[in-house]
Design a protein around this motif. Structure first.
Motif, short mmCIF file in Angstrom:
data_model
loop_
_atom_site.label_atom_id
_atom_site.label_comp_id
_atom_site.label_asym_id
_atom_site.label_seq_id
_atom_site.Cartn_x
_atom_site.Cartn_y
_atom_site.Cartn_z
N GLY A 1 -36.58 -20.70 -11.05
CA GLY A 1 -36.23 -19.59 -10.17
C GLY A 1 -37.37 -18.60 -10.02
O GLY A 1 -37.66 -18.11 -8.92
N PHE A 2 -38.03 -18.30 -11.13
CA PHE A 2 -39.19 -17.40 -11.13
C PHE A 2 -40.28 -17.95 -10.20
O PHE A 2 -40.80 -17.24 -9.33
N ALA A 3 -40.63 -19.23 -10.41
CA ALA A 3 -41.72 -19.84 -9.63
C ALA A 3 -41.37 -19.94 -8.15
O ALA A 3 -42.21 -19.65 -7.29
N CYS A 4 -40.14 -20.33 -7.83
CA CYS A 4 -39.74 -20.43 -6.42
C CYS A 4 -39.77 -19.07 -5.74
O CYS A 4 -40.24 -18.95 -4.60
N SER A 5 -39.30 -18.05 -6.44
CA SER A 5 -39.30 -16.70 -5.86
C SER A 5 -40.72 -16.23 -5.60
O SER A 5 -41.03 -15.71 -4.52
N TRP A 6 -41.59 -16.40 -6.57
CA TRP A 6 -42.97 -15.96 -6.40
C TRP A 6 -43.71 -16.80 -5.37
O TRP A 6 -44.60 -16.30 -4.68
N LYS A 7 -43.37 -18.05 -5.24
CA LYS A 7 -44.00 -18.89 -4.22
C LYS A 7 -43.70 -18.34 -2.83
O LYS A 7 -44.61 -18.21 -2.00
N ILE B 1 -42.88 -15.25 -2.08
CA ILE B 1 -43.57 -13.95 -1.97
C ILE B 1 -45.05 -14.17 -1.69
O ILE B 1 -45.63 -13.53 -0.79
N LEU B 2 -45.68 -15.06 -2.44
CA LEU B 2 -47.12 -15.28 -2.29
C LEU B 2 -47.48 -15.95 -0.97
O LEU B 2 -48.57 -15.72 -0.43
N GLU B 3 -46.61 -16.78 -0.45
CA GLU B 3 -46.89 -17.41 0.84
C GLU B 3 -46.80 -16.42 1.99
O GLU B 3 -47.48 -16.58 3.00
N SER B 4 -46.00 -15.37 1.80
CA SER B 4 -45.90 -14.38 2.87
C SER B 4 -46.86 -13.20 2.67
O SER B 4 -47.16 -12.49 3.62
N VAL C 1 -48.71 -21.05 -9.44
CA VAL C 1 -47.25 -21.18 -9.25
C VAL C 1 -46.92 -22.62 -8.86
O VAL C 1 -45.95 -23.20 -9.37
N ASP C 2 -47.69 -23.20 -7.98
CA ASP C 2 -47.46 -24.59 -7.59
C ASP C 2 -47.61 -25.53 -8.80
O ASP C 2 -46.84 -26.49 -8.95
N ALA C 3 -48.60 -25.26 -9.64
CA ALA C 3 -48.79 -26.08 -10.85
C ALA C 3 -47.60 -25.94 -11.80
O ALA C 3 -47.16 -26.92 -12.41
#
Length: 141
Positions: free
Chosen positions: A65-71, A73-76, A88-90
């Protein structure tokens, strides 16, 4: 031809039966105890496996959940840089390698250590505390 048992005095045979009864009952008690212990051990292992599986699953779910949320955020918002997104992808790749259903997973401990290390790296790159997931909240009624 007569066997040795046929020439034994009936009184001696009775004493032999009494003498061997202790060993017979000891062996019978051992077998019964062994079977009960085996059943209890299997049940205890099942309960412990469920508990440990729930704990590991909860931890992996938190990281996912942490990684998906930050992904998202970081993509936008690319202000944290591409390095954070790559980390995050790793982290997500490591999480996705954990099988959902598997009775035996010999490298679980090592893989969980890798996920925890990658999580700490991502937190460092994002400037967030890696301990926020460990905070306990208490509710008073």
């Amino acid at each position: 031809m007569a066997t040795a048992r046929e020439h034994v005095d009936p009184l001696d045979a009775a004493f032999d039966d009494i003498f061997l009864a202790e060993e017979k009952f000891q062996n019978q008690g051992y077998q019964e105890g062994f079977e009960l212990g085996k059943k209890a051990g299997i049940e205890e292992g099942r309960v412990m496996g469920i508990s440990q599986g729930r704990s590991v699953g909860s931890e992996i779910g938190f990281y996912h959940g942490f990684a998906c949320s930050w992904k998202v955020i970081l993509e936008s918002d690319s202000s944290k840089g591409p390095r954070a997104l790559k980390a995050v992808d790793a982290l997500l790749e490591l999480i996705w390698r954990i099988p959902i259903r598997n009775n035996e997973y010999p490298t679980l401990t090592e893989d969980m250590d890798r996920i925890r290390a990658k999580f700490r790296q991502v937190c460092s790159l994002l400037g967030v505390s890696p301990d926020f997931g460990n905070t306990k909240t208490s509710l008073s009624f």
